[in-house]
Design a protein around this motif. Sequence first.
Motif, PDB file in Angstrom:
ATOM      1  N   ASP A 114       0.827  -1.209   0.000  1.00 52.40           N
ATOM      2  CA  ASP A 114       0.000   0.000   0.000  1.00 52.40           C
ATOM      3  C   ASP A 114       0.862   1.259   0.000  1.00 52.40           C
ATOM      4  N   GLN A 115       1.952   1.238   0.767  1.00 54.27           N
ATOM      5  CA  GLN A 115       2.849   2.393   0.814  1.00 54.27           C
ATOM      6  C   GLN A 115       3.514   2.617  -0.548  1.00 54.27           C
ATOM      7  N   GLU A 116       3.888   1.536  -1.210  1.00 54.02           N
ATOM      8  CA  GLU A 116       4.510   1.660  -2.529  1.00 54.02           C
ATOM      9  C   GLU A 116       3.516   2.217  -3.540  1.00 54.02           C
ATOM     10  N   PHE A 117       2.270   1.733  -3.469  1.00 55.22           N
ATOM     11  CA  PHE A 117       1.243   2.257  -4.375  1.00 55.22           C
ATOM     12  C   PHE A 117       1.006   3.743  -4.110  1.00 55.22           C
ATOM     13  N   ALA A 118       0.931   4.131  -2.837  1.00 53.96           N
ATOM     14  CA  ALA A 118       0.710   5.541  -2.490  1.00 53.96           C
ATOM     15  C   ALA A 118       1.854   6.405  -3.008  1.00 53.96           C
ATOM     16  N   ARG A 119       3.097   5.911  -2.870  1.00 51.91           N
ATOM     17  CA  ARG A 119       4.251   6.646  -3.371  1.00 51.91           C
ATOM     18  C   ARG A 119       4.162   6.818  -4.883  1.00 51.91           C
ATOM     19  N   ALA A 120       3.835   5.723  -5.587  1.00 56.37           N
ATOM     20  CA  ALA A 120       3.745   5.767  -7.042  1.00 56.37           C
ATOM     21  C   ALA A 120       2.602   6.675  -7.493  1.00 56.37           C
ATOM     22  N   PHE A 121       1.477   6.641  -6.779  1.00 58.06           N
ATOM     23  CA  PHE A 121       0.337   7.499  -7.109  1.00 58.06           C
ATOM     24  C   PHE A 121       0.703   8.967  -6.921  1.00 58.06           C
ATOM     25  N   ALA A 122       1.360   9.277  -5.802  1.00 63.42           N
ATOM     26  CA  ALA A 122       1.763  10.659  -5.515  1.00 63.42           C
ATOM     27  C   ALA A 122       2.751  11.161  -6.555  1.00 63.42           C
ATOM     28  N   ALA A 123       3.579  10.262  -7.076  1.00 55.92           N
ATOM     29  CA  ALA A 123       4.578  10.650  -8.080  1.00 55.92           C
ATOM     30  C   ALA A 123       3.986  10.688  -9.486  1.00 55.92           C
ATOM     31  N   GLY A 124       2.715  10.335  -9.628  1.00 60.78           N
ATOM     32  CA  GLY A 124       2.080  10.346 -10.944  1.00 60.78           C
ATOM     33  C   GLY A 124       2.439   9.149 -11.793  1.00 60.78           C
ATOM     34  N   GLU A 125       3.001   8.120 -11.199  1.00 59.81           N
ATOM     35  CA  GLU A 125       3.412   6.928 -11.956  1.00 59.81           C
ATOM     36  C   GLU A 125       2.254   5.975 -12.201  1.00 59.81           C
ATOM     37  N   VAL A 126       1.223   6.048 -11.395  1.00 57.27           N
ATOM     38  CA  VAL A 126       0.019   5.230 -11.583  1.00 57.27           C
ATOM     39  C   VAL A 126      -1.195   6.136 -11.408  1.00 57.27           C
ATOM     40  N   GLU A 127      -2.312   5.705 -11.961  1.00 62.15           N
ATOM     41  CA  GLU A 127      -3.537   6.468 -11.765  1.00 62.15           C
ATOM     42  C   GLU A 127      -4.652   5.509 -11.395  1.00 62.15           C
TER      43      GLU A 127
END
Length: 119
Positions: free
Chosen positions: A13-26
Amino acid sequence: MHDDLDHAQIAADQEFARAFAAGEVELVYDDSAPVPDLPPAGAPVTVVRPVRLPHEVDAAVKRLADQTGTTPSALIRRWIEAALVNETTPDPVAELRYLSAAVQRIAETLDSDRTRNAA
C-alpha cells in the motif's frame, strides 16, 4: 504469520501511495464492476465502537485472546455481552478490580501533582 501478511500489505500500500503521488500510476474507475447487494431487511446490523485502551490493557487483552484461541474483538464482545446479561447483578470481583484501578489512577494523578508542585 498473520503479522507478515499485514506487513506485506502495508508495504504494498505504501509503494502504491508513493507511485500514485509521483504520478506513476492512476486510479481507474470500473463502472462495469458488479454493485454489491444490500443486506436483506431485518439482517443483523453491527456497529463499530472504537475504544481507547491503555497499551498495557490492550497487550493483556491480546494475550488472553491468543490463549483462548480467539480474537481481541471477539473476546471484548463476549465480555460486554456477559456484562449485559448480568447487568442487574454485577460481578463483585470485576467491580472491585475496576474500583481498585480507578483508585490507583487517582493516586498516581495526586502523586504526580504533588511532585510537580514540590518542584
